[in-house]
Write a protein that holds these residues in place. Structure first.
Motif, PDB file in Angstrom:
ATOM      1  N   ASP A  12       0.852  -1.194   0.000  1.00 11.33           N
ATOM      2  CA  ASP A  12       0.000   0.000   0.000  1.00 11.33           C
ATOM      3  C   ASP A  12       0.888   1.245   0.000  1.00 11.33           C
ATOM      4  O   ASP A  12       1.832   1.339   0.801  1.00 11.33           O
ATOM      5  CB  ASP A  12      -0.862   0.071   1.271  1.00 11.33           C
ATOM      6  CG  ASP A  12      -2.006  -0.923   1.261  1.00 11.33           C
ATOM      7  OD1 ASP A  12      -2.114  -1.711   0.289  1.00 11.33           O
ATOM      8  OD2 ASP A  12      -2.783  -0.907   2.236  1.00 11.33           O
ATOM      9  N   LEU A  13       0.590   2.180  -0.883  1.00 12.62           N
ATOM     10  CA  LEU A  13       1.257   3.477  -0.838  1.00 12.62           C
ATOM     11  C   LEU A  13       0.279   4.503  -0.279  1.00 12.62           C
ATOM     12  O   LEU A  13      -0.838   4.660  -0.800  1.00 12.62           O
ATOM     13  CB  LEU A  13       1.708   3.920  -2.230  1.00 12.62           C
ATOM     14  CG  LEU A  13       2.232   5.371  -2.272  1.00 12.62           C
ATOM     15  CD1 LEU A  13       3.520   5.506  -1.478  1.00 12.62           C
ATOM     16  CD2 LEU A  13       2.421   5.847  -3.705  1.00 12.62           C
ATOM     17  N   TRP A  14       0.690   5.182   0.769  1.00 12.87           N
ATOM     18  CA  TRP A  14      -0.089   6.300   1.325  1.00 12.87           C
ATOM     19  C   TRP A  14       0.612   7.601   0.944  1.00 12.87           C
ATOM     20  O   TRP A  14       1.844   7.689   0.996  1.00 12.87           O
ATOM     21  CB  TRP A  14      -0.157   6.203   2.850  1.00 12.87           C
ATOM     22  CG  TRP A  14      -0.994   5.073   3.362  1.00 12.87           C
ATOM     23  CD1 TRP A  14      -0.630   3.757   3.433  1.00 12.87           C
ATOM     24  CD2 TRP A  14      -2.329   5.150   3.883  1.00 12.87           C
ATOM     25  NE1 TRP A  14      -1.645   3.012   3.966  1.00 12.87           N
ATOM     26  CE2 TRP A  14      -2.704   3.839   4.259  1.00 12.87           C
ATOM     27  CE3 TRP A  14      -3.237   6.196   4.081  1.00 12.87           C
ATOM     28  CZ2 TRP A  14      -3.952   3.555   4.810  1.00 12.87           C
ATOM     29  CZ3 TRP A  14      -4.472   5.915   4.642  1.00 12.87           C
ATOM     30  CH2 TRP A  14      -4.827   4.603   4.997  1.00 12.87           C
ATOM     31  N   VAL A  15      -0.181   8.586   0.550  1.00 11.41           N
ATOM     32  CA  VAL A  15       0.363   9.912   0.255  1.00 11.41           C
ATOM     33  C   VAL A  15      -0.431  10.935   1.068  1.00 11.41           C
ATOM     34  O   VAL A  15      -1.674  10.910   1.058  1.00 11.41           O
ATOM     35  CB  VAL A  15       0.263  10.250  -1.251  1.00 11.41           C
ATOM     36  CG1 VAL A  15       0.760  11.683  -1.515  1.00 11.41           C
ATOM     37  CG2 VAL A  15       1.075   9.253  -2.083  1.00 11.41           C
ATOM     38  N   LEU A  16       0.280  11.783   1.781  1.00 10.14           N
ATOM     39  CA  LEU A  16      -0.356  12.869   2.539  1.00 10.14           C
ATOM     40  C   LEU A  16       0.046  14.200   1.917  1.00 10.14           C
ATOM     41  O   LEU A  16       1.240  14.490   1.785  1.00 10.14           O
ATOM     42  CB  LEU A  16       0.099  12.816   4.003  1.00 10.14           C
ATOM     43  CG  LEU A  16      -0.304  14.018   4.868  1.00 10.14           C
ATOM     44  CD1 LEU A  16      -1.821  14.154   4.977  1.00 10.14           C
ATOM     45  CD2 LEU A  16       0.319  13.893   6.261  1.00 10.14           C
ATOM     46  N   VAL A  17      -0.942  14.983   1.518  1.00 11.12           N
ATOM     47  CA  VAL A  17      -0.704  16.349   1.027  1.00 11.12           C
ATOM     48  C   VAL A  17      -1.183  17.287   2.131  1.00 11.12           C
ATOM     49  O   VAL A  17      -2.357  17.267   2.498  1.00 11.12           O
ATOM     50  CB  VAL A  17      -1.468  16.615  -0.289  1.00 11.12           C
ATOM     51  CG1 VAL A  17      -1.169  18.025  -0.793  1.00 11.12           C
ATOM     52  CG2 VAL A  17      -1.082  15.580  -1.350  1.00 11.12           C
ATOM     53  N   GLY A  18      -0.274  18.100   2.670  1.00  9.27           N
ATOM     54  CA  GLY A  18      -0.529  18.792   3.929  1.00  9.27           C
ATOM     55  C   GLY A  18      -1.279  20.105   3.841  1.00  9.27           C
ATOM     56  O   GLY A  18      -2.496  20.130   3.661  1.00  9.27           O
ATOM     57  N   ASN A  19      -0.574  21.206   3.943  1.00 12.26           N
ATOM     58  CA  ASN A  19      -1.244  22.496   4.130  1.00 12.26           C
ATOM     59  C   ASN A  19      -1.641  23.122   2.784  1.00 12.26           C
ATOM     60  O   ASN A  19      -1.044  24.097   2.317  1.00 12.26           O
ATOM     61  CB  ASN A  19      -0.363  23.447   4.947  1.00 12.26           C
ATOM     62  CG  ASN A  19      -1.180  24.578   5.561  1.00 12.26           C
ATOM     63  OD1 ASN A  19      -2.256  24.918   5.055  1.00 12.26           O
ATOM     64  ND2 ASN A  19      -0.674  25.170   6.616  1.00 12.26           N
ATOM     65  N   VAL A  20      -2.693  22.559   2.200  1.00 12.36           N
ATOM     66  CA  VAL A  20      -3.193  23.022   0.903  1.00 12.36           C
ATOM     67  C   VAL A  20      -3.654  24.480   0.990  1.00 12.36           C
ATOM     68  O   VAL A  20      -3.436  25.270   0.069  1.00 12.36           O
ATOM     69  CB  VAL A  20      -4.356  22.109   0.447  1.00 12.36           C
ATOM     70  CG1 VAL A  20      -5.046  22.663  -0.796  1.00 12.36           C
ATOM     71  CG2 VAL A  20      -3.846  20.695   0.203  1.00 12.36           C
ATOM     72  N   ARG A  21      -4.248  24.822   2.111  1.00 12.04           N
ATOM     73  CA  ARG A  21      -4.760  26.200   2.255  1.00 12.04           C
ATOM     74  C   ARG A  21      -3.624  27.221   2.188  1.00 12.04           C
ATOM     75  O   ARG A  21      -3.710  28.218   1.475  1.00 12.04           O
ATOM     76  CB  ARG A  21      -5.499  26.334   3.595  1.00 12.04           C
ATOM     77  CG  ARG A  21      -6.836  27.044   3.469  1.00 12.04           C
ATOM     78  CD  ARG A  21      -7.463  27.252   4.841  1.00 12.04           C
ATOM     79  NE  ARG A  21      -7.408  28.663   5.207  1.00 12.04           N
ATOM     80  CZ  ARG A  21      -7.205  29.105   6.436  1.00 12.04           C
ATOM     81  NH1 ARG A  21      -7.027  28.272   7.440  1.00 12.04           N
ATOM     82  NH2 ARG A  21      -7.173  30.385   6.665  1.00 12.04           N
ATOM     83  N   ALA A  22      -2.547  26.962   2.920  1.00 20.09           N
ATOM     84  CA  ALA A  22      -1.414  27.903   2.892  1.00 20.09           C
ATOM     85  C   ALA A  22      -0.774  27.936   1.512  1.00 20.09           C
ATOM     86  O   ALA A  22      -0.314  28.989   1.053  1.00 20.09           O
ATOM     87  CB  ALA A  22      -0.381  27.521   3.945  1.00 20.09           C
TER      88      ALA A  22
END
Ligand SMILES: [Zn+2]
Length: 343
Positions: A78-88
């Protein structure tokens, strides 16, 4: 979709969002972080996580991660990807802010025991999911605001973490702080490191991030051959500008600027700042505007700096600085630089 962040399973709903530019993808994410799982083709191997954009101005890892997802591949795990502070990343221009004035730093909210804010609840919910994801390794991609070589930061000095770090970069920085970073929280479950991919906004640094991702995803993590990092430094002290002191990099002291730091001090990163070097100037008779603390937050300012009667700020001991920044905002939001020791 959950309230605090987007959640994608596989490519079906994700694929249409990935059309268009990297900035278009941010628009589609509409100000919220995204947690993505691409299911593995085999049962059994532990999952891997790539995190990016925890700081909204650090685009290299994000661009590389989006390009990876666009290719639509699957891995045995399984590959997990987290994209963090989209708002900033999408406020007041593209990739303009580490975090916004009404936010906390999204890399200082992980593992808070009793979350007080929406962002901390979001981090807690993501961490709960990752805790049950059978993670075997995690890499969190960042950029610096000053000149630095590519390097890995490891929160734990154990063999597995050091092997993961050396897979990413030749230079390793040991992080002794407890600062609620993602890598610290994840290191309770698996080896976890942060990779600093140089300055943001450069194509070659996104290409470097892509190479790190490629090495990370293609490595047999149980059998990384014994190549060790060529250089290991340990963070020992943190240097910042006192809160009340308005300052600038370069220029002259004015009615509104009580401290002028020498520009281009970042050229010393991972090199040497020699005793006797003048790094800035305050008004004659001013008190020391810098503050240095050790990892237990004890004040160590007098050990490293003195101020002369004419206001010159002088380094009093040879030090190896890292992460010397060149912007006021970054100094305020993190620090001016860190002092390290070879480990
Ligand atoms: Zn960062």
């Amino acid at each position: 979709m959950t309230e605090l962040y987007h959640r994608f399973e596989g490519y079906d709903l994700l694929k249409p969002l990935l059309d268009g530019s990297h900035e278009d993808v941010l628009v589609a994410l509409a100000g919220k972080p995204a947690l993505i799982r691409i299911p593995g083709t085999e049962r059994g191997p532990g999952a891997r996580l790539i995190a990016c954009l925890l700081h909204g101005n650090e685009d290299s890892g994000y661009r590389a991660a989006v390009d990876l997802l666009r290719a639509g591949a699957h891995w045995p795990f399984d590959l997990w990807v987290l994209v963090g502070n989209v708002r900033a990343a999408s406020s007041e221009g593209w990739f303009a802010h580490r975090y916004l004035d009404d936010q906390e730093d999204f890399n200082r909210v992980w593992g808070a025991i009793r979350p007080t804010t929406r962002m901390r609840r979001c981090a807690g919910a993501i961490l709960d999911e990752l805790a049950s994801a059978n993670l075997h390794a995690a890499v969190d991609l960042h950029n610096n605001t000053g000149q630095n070589p590519f390097y890995t930061i490891a929160p734990v000095n154990d063999a597995e973490t050091i092997r993961l770090a050396s897979l990413c970069c030749d230079t390793l920085l040991l992080w002794g702080q407890r600062a609620l970073t993602l890598m610290e929280a994840l290191s309770a479950y698996c080896p976890a490191v942060a990779v600093e991919c140089g300055l943001p906004g450069r194509l070659e640094h996104a290409a470097f991030a892509a190479r790190v991702i490629d090495r990370f995803l293609s490595a047999d993590l149980g059998n990384i051959d014994g190549h060790a990092p060529s250089r290991v430094l340990e963070i020992r002290y943190r240097v910042s500008v006192r809160r009340e002191v308005p300052f600038a990099f370069g220029g002259a002291l004015t009615d509104d600027v009580d401290l002028v730091l020498r520009p281009e001090l970042d050229a010393h990163n991972f090199g040497m700042l020699l005793a006797g070097t003048v790094i800035g100037r305050a008004s004659p008779g001013a008190a020391m505007p810098l503050v240095a603390t050790d990892m237990q937050r004890r004040d160590t300012t007098e050990r490293f700096f003195r101020i002369t009667g004419s206001g010159d700020i002088v380094v009093t001991e040879d030090v190896i600085p890292v992460m010397f920044t060149t912007t006021v905002e970054q100094t305020r939001r993190d620090c001016l630089f860190y002092v390290t020791r070879p480990s």
